[in-house]
Write an enzyme that holds these catalytic residues in place. Structure first.
Site, PDB file in Angstrom:
ATOM      1  N   HIS A 261       0.968  -1.221  -0.107  1.00 12.78           N
ATOM      2  CA  HIS A 261       0.161   0.031  -0.097  1.00 12.78           C
ATOM      3  C   HIS A 261       0.861   1.276  -0.217  1.00 12.78           C
ATOM      4  CE1 HIS A 261      -3.784   2.349   1.337  1.00 12.78           C
ATOM      5  NE2 HIS A 261      -2.817   3.327   1.790  1.00 12.78           N
ATOM      6  N   GLU A 262       1.770   1.386   1.053  1.00  7.97           N
ATOM      7  CA  GLU A 262       2.640   2.543   0.962  1.00  7.97           C
ATOM      8  C   GLU A 262       3.671   2.785  -0.119  1.00  7.97           C
ATOM      9  OE1 GLU A 262       1.454   4.797   3.138  1.00  7.97           O
ATOM     10  OE2 GLU A 262       0.452   3.286   4.261  1.00  7.97           O
ATOM     11  N   HIS A 265       1.794   4.755  -2.778  1.00  6.60           N
ATOM     12  CA  HIS A 265       1.987   6.257  -2.574  1.00  6.60           C
ATOM     13  C   HIS A 265       3.448   6.481  -2.892  1.00  6.60           C
ATOM     14  CE1 HIS A 265      -1.773   7.030  -0.459  1.00  6.60           C
ATOM     15  NE2 HIS A 265      -1.549   5.939   0.491  1.00  6.60           N
ATOM     16  N   GLU A 291      -4.511   7.829  -2.975  1.00  2.90           N
ATOM     17  CA  GLU A 291      -5.039   6.437  -2.278  1.00  2.90           C
ATOM     18  C   GLU A 291      -5.569   5.463  -3.371  1.00  2.90           C
ATOM     19  OE1 GLU A 291      -5.037   6.326   0.691  1.00  2.90           O
ATOM     20  OE2 GLU A 291      -5.654   4.400   1.213  1.00  2.90           O
TER      21      GLU A 291
END
Ligand code: CO
Length: 495
Positions: A261-262, A265, A291
């Site tokens: 997820h990160e 980003h 997101e």
């Protein structure tokens, strides 16, 4: 030369913001506990300083001069964005801004205590103060239809509350049907800790996560992976982005999915053209778009069966106890759809219901249709309406997220919009590359990154999110792609 001068001034401000980012990153990772109080004061002082630069006469003059001169698309967008931000900041009284910073620091502390003691009354008065200030800020900024628009625009520029409500209506109707169809089939599925004995050593997990994000294209010379209680991404400066994950000795997938997820980003941050860095145009298109990139790698890719085909031999090497577990069983363990209390650990289907609940409540709070005093009860009612479960305590209910105590109103929808943008992007990507399943199972992620770079990263914040999604997909923003993806994945056995 005034566009050049405007850029110089904006970069000066960006450098101070860089220092703030580093202090914030340190605060969330390595600071010794006794240093926290002073650090909070330093950050308060610096953000006041940045606010004064963002509202200075000089910046106003530079914008005015640059406006006359901007010719190419990038410079015109730069002036438009800078002017919008400047005018917005100018409308917020300085004293109100300072009071807000102080009150939210207090509320965050009380939130921690209230959560620990499972007692909402500890936070109630302080949160009421925050809502009062938020209303004042929204009224200073101004709006046409709905006070919430003033707050939403900060995170999703150009999106109106009325449109968001339409999206939610569609989402709710479809998700509740989907959940009803999927959940009975998932009741017997087992979590990783139930099918796999033994511990996953933390050093091995960290090594694995690093290898994973490097495979995705995260350049270790331009970033770091560290540990924090709540995983986050902080862009510190040019070619310097920090991400964190958290580790659970019984379940390596926590760290793996948070890292994915990160990393999503971070890839977005690092993929924006260098010439835009530090300027208002050098950001992601919106919080929701940011997101979307995180969710894309975490869920659309990371939780797919084809990704598991690629990753399984590597997993077996790092964690030999996984050798006896089949692909299908592992896929199921990562994809259980089940009604639950906690947003951050919820699955791809129910996650959006958690968001809609929060959006409805915060919109009511901001418009004075709900008081903080009645918030826990309203939370309980919405929990039953959306997720069909009764609230059991404050900790796993209204006190689970720090957002409201931090004064972050208007942000929650970005999480759901991220899923919706990602759904639309995913369908277009599949169409464009043709054989996405094969690409993913072979681990040829650069083909995907290059597409994302060309279609999304390269534009930074030049376009508003609704415009960007149209440019990418050729269509208006539509939640139907996310629903279709979920249906394919959980009911038709694709993905
Ligand atoms: Co995120």
């Amino acid at each position: 030369m005034s566009v050049k001068e405007l850029k110089r001034e904006l970069l000066r401000i960006a450098k101070i913001k860089s220092a703030i980012s580093l202090l914030q990153w340190d605060l969330a990772t390595y600071i010794p506990p006794n240093g926290i109080e002073w650090r909070a004061e330093v950050l308060g002082e610096l953000s006041e300083y940045v606010f004064s630069l963002l509202t200075s006469e000089r910046l106003g003059e530079l914008i005015y001069e640059a406006q006359e001169e901007a010719e190419n698309e990038e410079d015109i967008a730069l002036v438009r964005l800078t002017k919008k931000e400047y005018e917005k900041h100018k409308k917020i009284p300085r004293d109100l801004f300072i009071e807000f910073q102080k009150k939210r620091a207090i509320a965050e502390k009380l939130w921690e205590e209230a959560r620990k003691k499972d007692d909402f009354s500890i936070l109630q008065e302080s949160l009421s103060n925050i809502v009062k200030i938020i209303i004042e800020i929204a009224d200073s900024i101004g709006y046409e239809e709905n006070r919430y628009d003033a707050l939403l625009d900060e995170h999703e520029p150009g999106l109106k509350t009325s449109k968001l409500k339409e999206i939610c209506y569609y989402m709710k109707e479809n998700l509740l049907i989907l959940l009803g169809e999927i959940e009975p089939k998932h009741l017997k599925l087992k979590r990783l800790s139930e099918i796999c004995d033994g511990e996953f050593p933390l050093d091995k997990q960290k090594e694995f996560c690093l290898k994973l994000i490097n495979t995705l294209g995260f350049d270790p010379s331009s970033g770091r992976l560290d540990t924090s209680a709540h995983p986050f991404t902080e862009l510190i400066g040019l070619k310097d982005v920090r991400i964190t994950t958290r580790y659970d000795e019984r379940d390596f997938s926590q760290a793996m999915f948070a890292a994915l997820h990160e990393c999503g980003h971070a890839l977005y941050d690092l993929g924006i053209p260098e010439r835009l860095f530090g300027l208002p145009t050098g950001d992601g298109a919106s919080s929701g778009f940011h997101e979307s990139q995180a969710r894309f790698w975490e869920n659309f890719i990371g939780r797919s069966s084809h990704f598991l085909i690629f990753i399984k031999p590597i997993l077996d090497e790092y964690f030999p106890q996984l050798k006896k577990i089949g692909l299908e069983e592992l896929w199921q363990a990562f994809n259980i759809v089940k009604r639950s209390y906690i947003r951050v650990s919820s699955d791809e289907v129910t996650y959006n219901l958690h968001i809609m609940l929060r959006f409805e409540l915060e919109e009511a709070l901001v418009n004075g249709n709900l008081s903080v005093h009645d918030l826990p009860q309203a939370w309980g009612e919405k929990m039953e309406e959306y997720l069909g479960i009764k609230a059991r305590d404050f900790r796993s209910g209204v006190l689970q997220d720090i957002h409201w105590a931090s004064g972050l109103f208007g942000y929650f929808p970005s999480y759901m919009l991220g899923n919706i943008y990602a759904g639309q992007i995913y369908f277009k990507l599949k169409k464009d590359v043709g054989n996405l399943e094969e690409i993913v199972s072979k681990g040829e992620f650069n083909l995907i990154s290059n597409w994302l770079k060309e279609k999304i990263y390269s534009f930074g914040k030049l376009y508003e999110p609704l415009e960007l999604v149209k440019r990418i997909s050729g269509e208006e923003l539509s939640p139907k792609y996310l629903i279709e993806y979920l249906r394919d994945k959980f009911l038709r056995g694709e993905s």
